[in-house]
Design an enzyme around this catalytic site. Structure first.
Site, mmCIF file in Angstrom:
data_model
loop_
_atom_site.group_PDB
_atom_site.id
_atom_site.type_symbol
_atom_site.label_atom_id
_atom_site.label_comp_id
_atom_site.label_asym_id
_atom_site.label_seq_id
_atom_site.Cartn_x
_atom_site.Cartn_y
_atom_site.Cartn_z
ATOM 1 C CG ASP A 190 -4.574 -12.999 8.288
ATOM 2 O OD1 ASP A 190 -4.679 -14.235 8.272
ATOM 3 O OD2 ASP A 190 -5.334 -12.257 8.940
ATOM 4 C CG ASP A 225 -6.658 -0.585 -3.045
ATOM 5 O OD1 ASP A 225 -5.514 -0.855 -3.485
ATOM 6 O OD2 ASP A 225 -7.161 0.554 -3.125
ATOM 7 C CE LYS A 281 -4.142 1.872 0.226
ATOM 8 N NZ LYS A 281 -5.140 1.779 -0.856
HETATM 9 C C1 IPM Z 1 -3.608 -17.514 9.786
HETATM 10 C C2 IPM Z 1 -4.499 -17.187 10.955
HETATM 11 C C3 IPM Z 1 -3.635 -16.588 12.063
HETATM 12 C C4 IPM Z 1 -3.040 -15.305 11.520
HETATM 13 C C5 IPM Z 1 -4.365 -16.379 13.399
HETATM 14 C C6 IPM Z 1 -4.968 -17.668 13.914
HETATM 15 C C7 IPM Z 1 -3.455 -15.770 14.428
HETATM 16 O O1 IPM Z 1 -5.522 -16.332 10.565
HETATM 17 O O2 IPM Z 1 -2.687 -18.344 9.962
HETATM 18 O O3 IPM Z 1 -3.818 -16.959 8.712
HETATM 19 O O4 IPM Z 1 -3.676 -14.260 11.573
HETATM 20 O O5 IPM Z 1 -1.916 -15.353 11.042
HETATM 21 MG MG MG Z 2 -5.586 -16.006 8.488
#
Ligand code: IPM
Ligand code: MG
Length: 361
Positions: free
Chosen positions: A249, A225, A193
């Site tokens: 994530d 985005d 970003k």
């Molecule tokens: C992932 C999960 C984890 C993260 C959580 C459970 C802490 O969402 O492995 O993607 O956010 O990394």
């Molecule tokens: Mg995750």
């Protein structure tokens, strides 16, 4: 006979125990004189909290320390959501990532031909999809200090977290992405970003610099985005996506759904020594836990990644992947990947089918 290779098995919560049990059976099936695997199981997440008051008990960490790799199930259940943050199941996973410096998270999103119809997107948009998300896993706003809730100068409470990346952290994940791309379609898209965030402008500059060492790989940049939009509009434009912890994530969940089932996707989290934690992308799915209906294939494919990346057992990994493809081709489906009304099998039956395919393959 070679020295036994110890695998730490951390089933965790929810469907984790059910799916890891099948993956261990599959690993046992490829274990033998030339690859003697031994397993040591220990609690993590909510199970760790229940056993020891800690989502990552000292004993569990010790088991991981003396192992060659970690096979991880999933953590989390609603009953732990009200615990103080340090005691919550997710902390077990975050602390393992940090402790072993598992900075390189590889999340492949592959659409198996038999499952193209399982996606919520049109089959022609996703058929043949094969992308690899390389997510940085030990830094960014997930771990940046300071963080917390404070009373500001105006006397109002405010929450704050810190997004930060060191140059070294960006360099090593960029190298991972370029090296992975070199073995694939040789295209890396770095997601940031940079139009708003200083940290990610810096990310872009460093990735651009690392790219000079990989002239055979094409590098492009995309704002997060737009990347989120492009992933559902035309996902096949991507080969390798490299991005930071938080964007990774989010985008990896999105990418997983392109494939129709999060129940199919494995992941690897590696450090510089190729020690790794292997886990399905799906979570603990408390709604179906204990019912024997969860799809074990993501955990079984995670076991294959374990063999490939941490034990350098390419042939055994490929055998397992081929066995999974064969059971899909045979028409076996757990509920999450079945067409409406079709016959489905449970967790154990799916594991049995993979074992049978391994034995005859
Ligand atoms: C992932 C999960 C984890 C993260 C959580 C459970 C802490 O969402 O492995 O993607 O956010 O990394
Ligand atoms: Mg995750």
């Amino acid at each position: 006979m070679s020295e036994p290779v110890r695998i730490a098995v951390l089933p965790g919560d929810g469907i984790g125990p059910e799916t890891t049990a099948e993956a261990v059976r599959v690993l046992q099936a490829v274990s033998g004189a030339s690859l003697p695997l031994v397993f040591e199981t220990a609690p993590v997440g909510g199970a760790g909290y229940d056993a020891d008051g800690d989502p990552l008990p000292a004993h569990t960490l010790a088991v991981c320390e003396r192992s060659a790799a970690i096979l991880f199930g999933s953590v989390g259940a609603p009953r732990y959501d009200t615990l103080p943050r340090a005691s919550r199941p997710e902390q077990g996973l975050l602390r393992l990532r940090k402790h072993f410096d598992l900075f390189a998270n590889l999340r492949p999103a592959i659409v198996y031909p038999e499952l193209a119809g399982a996606s919520t997107l049109k089959p022609e948009v996703v058929a043949g999809l094969d992308i690899l998300i390389v997510r940085e896993l030990t830094s960014d706003i997930y771990f940046g200090q300071p963080r917390g809730v404070r009373v500001n100068e105006a006397g109002e409470r405010e929450g704050f977290d810190t997004m930060r990346y060191t140059e070294g952290e960006i360099r090593r994940i960029a190298v991972t992405a370029f090296e992975a791309a070199a073995k694939r379609q040789r295209r890396v898209c770095s997601v940031d970003k940079a139009n708003v965030l200083e940290t990610t402008q810096f990310w872009r500059d460093v990735v651009t610099d690392v790219h000079k060492q990989f002239p055979a790989v094409e590098l492009s940049h995309m704002y997060v985005d737009n990347a989120a939009m492009q992933l559902v509009r035309a996902p096949k434009q991507f080969d390798v996506i490299v991005t930071g912890n938080m964007f990774g994530d989010i985008l990896s969940d999105e990418a997983s759904m392109l494939t129709g089932s999060i129940g199919m996707l494995p992941s690897a989290s590696l450090n510089a020594e190729r020690f790794g934690l292997y886990e399905p992308i799906h979570g603990s799915a408390p709604d179906i836990a204990g019912k024997g209906v969860a799809n074990p294939l993501a955990t079984i494919l995670s076991a294959a990644m374990l063999l490939r990346h941490s034990l350098d057992q390419q042939a055994a990994a490929a055998r397992i992947e081929a066995a999974v493809r064969r059971v899909l081709a045979q028409g076996l489906r757990t509920a999450d990947i079945a067409a409406p009304g079709a016959r489905t099998v449970g967790t154990r039956e799916m594991g049995d089918a993979v074992l049978a395919a391994l034995a005859t393959g």
